[in-house]
Design a protein around this motif. Structure first.
Motif, PDB file in Angstrom:
ATOM      1  N   THR A   1     -23.645  55.842  60.062  1.00 18.94           N
ATOM      2  CA  THR A   1     -24.197  56.562  59.038  1.00 18.94           C
ATOM      3  C   THR A   1     -23.935  58.060  59.180  1.00 18.94           C
ATOM      4  O   THR A   1     -23.545  58.459  60.425  1.00 18.94           O
ATOM      5  CB  THR A   1     -25.757  56.547  58.974  1.00 18.94           C
ATOM      6  OG1 THR A   1     -26.400  57.351  58.104  1.00 18.94           O
ATOM      7  CG2 THR A   1     -26.492  56.764  60.569  1.00 18.94           C
ATOM      8  N   SER A   2     -24.096  58.991  58.124  1.00 17.31           N
ATOM      9  CA  SER A   2     -24.006  60.448  58.385  1.00 17.31           C
ATOM     10  C   SER A   2     -25.397  61.041  58.329  1.00 17.31           C
ATOM     11  O   SER A   2     -25.482  62.301  58.076  1.00 17.31           O
ATOM     12  CB  SER A   2     -22.932  60.750  57.238  1.00 17.31           C
ATOM     13  OG  SER A   2     -23.505  60.659  56.070  1.00 17.31           O
ATOM     14  N   ALA A   3     -26.292  59.992  58.218  1.00 15.42           N
ATOM     15  CA  ALA A   3     -27.839  60.627  58.071  1.00 15.42           C
ATOM     16  C   ALA A   3     -27.985  61.395  59.259  1.00 15.42           C
ATOM     17  O   ALA A   3     -27.983  61.129  60.458  1.00 15.42           O
ATOM     18  CB  ALA A   3     -28.804  59.553  57.909  1.00 15.42           C
ATOM     19  N   GLY A   4     -28.800  62.685  59.142  1.00 15.08           N
ATOM     20  CA  GLY A   4     -29.488  63.429  60.023  1.00 15.08           C
ATOM     21  C   GLY A   4     -30.377  62.476  61.137  1.00 15.08           C
ATOM     22  O   GLY A   4     -30.529  63.064  62.237  1.00 15.08           O
ATOM     23  N   ASN A   5     -31.093  61.613  60.514  1.00 17.52           N
ATOM     24  CA  ASN A   5     -32.126  61.060  61.240  1.00 17.52           C
ATOM     25  C   ASN A   5     -31.705  59.585  60.931  1.00 17.52           C
ATOM     26  O   ASN A   5     -32.127  59.025  59.872  1.00 17.52           O
ATOM     27  CB  ASN A   5     -33.451  61.355  60.641  1.00 17.52           C
ATOM     28  CG  ASN A   5     -34.596  60.481  61.163  1.00 17.52           C
ATOM     29  OD1 ASN A   5     -34.443  59.878  62.046  1.00 17.52           O
ATOM     30  ND2 ASN A   5     -35.495  60.446  60.306  1.00 17.52           N
ATOM     31  N   PRO A   6     -31.153  58.935  61.739  1.00 15.59           N
ATOM     32  CA  PRO A   6     -30.553  57.489  61.913  1.00 15.59           C
ATOM     33  C   PRO A   6     -31.735  56.458  61.450  1.00 15.59           C
ATOM     34  O   PRO A   6     -31.410  55.456  60.779  1.00 15.59           O
ATOM     35  CB  PRO A   6     -29.752  57.154  63.071  1.00 15.59           C
ATOM     36  CG  PRO A   6     -29.433  58.608  63.362  1.00 15.59           C
ATOM     37  CD  PRO A   6     -30.580  59.375  62.975  1.00 15.59           C
ATOM     38  N   ALA A   7     -32.982  56.900  61.927  1.00 19.62           N
ATOM     39  CA  ALA A   7     -33.928  55.967  61.876  1.00 19.62           C
ATOM     40  C   ALA A   7     -34.541  55.782  60.268  1.00 19.62           C
ATOM     41  O   ALA A   7     -35.166  54.858  59.947  1.00 19.62           O
ATOM     42  CB  ALA A   7     -35.082  56.377  62.488  1.00 19.62           C
ATOM     43  N   SER A   8     -33.957  56.835  59.671  1.00 21.80           N
ATOM     44  CA  SER A   8     -34.619  56.677  57.860  1.00 21.80           C
ATOM     45  C   SER A   8     -33.686  55.753  57.160  1.00 21.80           C
ATOM     46  O   SER A   8     -34.052  55.500  56.222  1.00 21.80           O
ATOM     47  CB  SER A   8     -34.546  58.361  57.741  1.00 21.80           C
ATOM     48  OG  SER A   8     -33.325  58.861  57.501  1.00 21.80           O
TER      49      SER A   8
ATOM     50  N   LEU B   1     -35.314  48.332  61.096  1.00 25.54           N
ATOM     51  CA  LEU B   1     -34.305  48.064  62.365  1.00 25.54           C
ATOM     52  C   LEU B   1     -35.173  48.403  63.615  1.00 25.54           C
ATOM     53  O   LEU B   1     -34.990  47.624  64.662  1.00 25.54           O
ATOM     54  CB  LEU B   1     -33.202  48.800  62.269  1.00 25.54           C
ATOM     55  CG  LEU B   1     -32.055  47.972  61.289  1.00 25.54           C
ATOM     56  CD1 LEU B   1     -30.861  49.023  61.473  1.00 25.54           C
ATOM     57  CD2 LEU B   1     -31.964  46.733  61.903  1.00 25.54           C
ATOM     58  N   ALA B   2     -36.051  49.489  63.459  1.00 24.77           N
ATOM     59  CA  ALA B   2     -36.376  49.969  64.780  1.00 24.77           C
ATOM     60  C   ALA B   2     -37.803  48.981  65.139  1.00 24.77           C
ATOM     61  O   ALA B   2     -38.240  49.020  66.437  1.00 24.77           O
ATOM     62  CB  ALA B   2     -37.111  51.318  64.410  1.00 24.77           C
TER      63      ALA B   2
ATOM     64  N   VAL C   1     -23.009  44.529  56.812  1.00 24.91           N
ATOM     65  CA  VAL C   1     -24.276  44.711  55.867  1.00 24.91           C
ATOM     66  C   VAL C   1     -24.172  46.199  55.133  1.00 24.91           C
ATOM     67  O   VAL C   1     -24.521  46.831  56.081  1.00 24.91           O
ATOM     68  CB  VAL C   1     -25.249  44.248  56.561  1.00 24.91           C
ATOM     69  CG1 VAL C   1     -26.554  44.284  55.793  1.00 24.91           C
ATOM     70  CG2 VAL C   1     -25.282  42.758  57.232  1.00 24.91           C
ATOM     71  N   LEU C   2     -24.162  46.106  54.003  1.00 26.02           N
ATOM     72  CA  LEU C   2     -24.284  47.229  53.526  1.00 26.02           C
ATOM     73  C   LEU C   2     -25.890  47.765  53.195  1.00 26.02           C
ATOM     74  O   LEU C   2     -26.621  46.963  52.664  1.00 26.02           O
ATOM     75  CB  LEU C   2     -23.760  47.279  51.958  1.00 26.02           C
ATOM     76  CG  LEU C   2     -22.162  47.675  51.915  1.00 26.02           C
ATOM     77  CD1 LEU C   2     -21.723  47.777  50.485  1.00 26.02           C
ATOM     78  CD2 LEU C   2     -21.792  48.879  52.653  1.00 26.02           C
ATOM     79  N   VAL C   3     -26.176  48.745  53.592  1.00 30.80           N
ATOM     80  CA  VAL C   3     -27.570  49.344  53.362  1.00 30.80           C
ATOM     81  C   VAL C   3     -27.310  50.230  51.953  1.00 30.80           C
ATOM     82  O   VAL C   3     -26.771  51.272  51.982  1.00 30.80           O
ATOM     83  CB  VAL C   3     -28.007  50.255  54.370  1.00 30.80           C
ATOM     84  CG1 VAL C   3     -29.487  50.592  54.102  1.00 30.80           C
ATOM     85  CG2 VAL C   3     -28.018  49.370  55.858  1.00 30.80           C
ATOM     86  N   LEU C   4     -28.132  49.769  51.047  1.00 37.74           N
ATOM     87  CA  LEU C   4     -28.177  50.326  49.571  1.00 37.74           C
ATOM     88  C   LEU C   4     -29.434  50.877  49.087  1.00 37.74           C
ATOM     89  O   LEU C   4     -30.532  50.331  49.464  1.00 37.74           O
ATOM     90  CB  LEU C   4     -27.429  49.326  48.646  1.00 37.74           C
ATOM     91  CG  LEU C   4     -26.262  48.778  48.816  1.00 37.74           C
ATOM     92  CD1 LEU C   4     -25.982  47.453  47.848  1.00 37.74           C
ATOM     93  CD2 LEU C   4     -25.166  49.959  48.505  1.00 37.74           C
ATOM     94  N   THR C   5     -29.323  51.732  48.135  1.00 39.59           N
ATOM     95  CA  THR C   5     -30.482  51.784  47.352  1.00 39.59           C
ATOM     96  C   THR C   5     -30.400  50.875  46.057  1.00 39.59           C
ATOM     97  O   THR C   5     -29.223  50.185  45.927  1.00 39.59           O
ATOM     98  CB  THR C   5     -30.599  53.576  46.459  1.00 39.59           C
ATOM     99  OG1 THR C   5     -29.348  53.675  45.770  1.00 39.59           O
ATOM    100  CG2 THR C   5     -30.465  54.381  47.882  1.00 39.59           C
ATOM    101  N   GLU C   6     -31.399  50.800  45.315  1.00 38.67           N
ATOM    102  CA  GLU C   6     -31.285  49.768  44.068  1.00 38.67           C
ATOM    103  C   GLU C   6     -30.129  49.968  43.175  1.00 38.67           C
ATOM    104  O   GLU C   6     -29.531  49.218  42.617  1.00 38.67           O
ATOM    105  CB  GLU C   6     -32.749  49.626  43.320  1.00 38.67           C
ATOM    106  CG  GLU C   6     -33.796  48.947  44.097  1.00 38.67           C
ATOM    107  CD  GLU C   6     -35.066  48.792  43.426  1.00 38.67           C
ATOM    108  OE1 GLU C   6     -34.961  49.246  42.092  1.00 38.67           O
ATOM    109  OE2 GLU C   6     -35.934  48.270  44.001  1.00 38.67           O
ATOM    110  N   GLY C   7     -29.712  51.286  42.818  1.00 42.24           N
ATOM    111  CA  GLY C   7     -29.031  51.797  42.017  1.00 42.24           C
ATOM    112  C   GLY C   7     -27.397  51.480  42.446  1.00 42.24           C
ATOM    113  O   GLY C   7     -26.622  51.269  41.814  1.00 42.24           O
TER     114      GLY C   7
END
Length: 249
Positions: free
Chosen positions: A8-15, A20-21, A74-80
């Motif tokens: 991920t490129s997210a600043g907060n991977p937990a989000s 998963l946590a 496994v892709l993590v997606l939004t509904e869109g």
């Protein structure tokens, strides 16, 4: 306990996927770029964050398969995001970022049992088009989806990356008509903001590089879009005989 990798490129991977946590698995976090592919262990399940950057996610999926890795994705997606993803991505499963711990655990179990989708999975071809080991052959045209190269009569065709992607996508679906908007979405990506004029320009370049004898392989359906027309065997034989005739004096 399963070895998991979250890219991920997210600043907060937990989000990315909070559930998963709450599960008892080993999780490593890697940046969402090609350099991270060499840092992944062989026995891991990759969660790829595609919530905000579907184009990069698709590129990484292609790179993983082109590298010969069998890592389940496994892709993590939004509904869109579900409107964009299809079998061409070569992924094992998808999950929405708000999925519950029970759903994530269930999907992990299924992925562990069946592994990833075949890296070279391609749509069924017609009688004049065949795909073997990542090479799609249609008459004298060969498109190598692993090596990202194309050749005609055994001679390489000098294609830019997007020209290759466009040719590959059309050849994978012989006879099927695609609108400019569909090609723009599938080849350039969900977040591309250029106009459909881009498709027309690349089609012209492709035809020019195929040459006058083969430019007809990419057909135009008036007021609709474009399609790949596999060469007819009799047409090829006729063209070969014509080429063998001596020039008129």
């Amino acid at each position: 306990m399963t070895d998991l990798t979250l890219m991920t490129s997210a600043g907060n991977p937990a989000s990315v996927l909070p559930s998963l946590a709450l599960l008892s698995h080993r999780i490593r976090v890697l940046p969402m770029d090609a350099a991270s592919l060499v840092k992944m262990p062989e026995s891991t399940i990759l969660f790829l964050d595609a919530r905000d950057d579907l184009a990069t996610a698709k590129t990484l999926c292609n790179l993983i398969h082109a590298s010969g890795l069998s890592t389940p994705i496994v892709l993590v997606l939004t509904e869109g995001g579900f409107t964009v993803v299809n079998s061409q991505w070569g992924i094992a499963d998808v999950v929405v970022s708000t999925a519950s711990p029970a759903e994530v655990e269930g999907r992990l179990r299924l992925v562990s049992e069946r592994g990833n989708a075949p890296a070279n999975a391609l749509p069924a071809m017609d009688g004049n088009t065949a795909a073997v080991d990542g090479q799609i052959r249609s008459g004298d045209l060969i498109v190598d989806t692993n090596g990202y190269t194309a050749s005609l009569h055994g001679h390489p065709i000098d294609l830019a990356y997007k020209e290759f992607e466009l040719l590959k996508y059309l050849v994978q679906h012989p006879g099927r008509v695609f609108t400019r908007a569909q090609l723009l979405q599938e080849v350039w990506g969900y977040d591309y903001y250029g106009g459909t004029r881009t498709v027309d320009v690349h089609i012209r370049r492709l035809r020019a590089k195929l040459g006058g004898e083969y430019e007809h392989l990419i057909g135009t359906v008036r007021n609709v879009g474009y399609r790949f027309d596999p060469p007819d065997e009799q047409s090829e034989e006729s063209a070969a005989k014509t080429a063998a005739l001596p020039a008129d004096k």
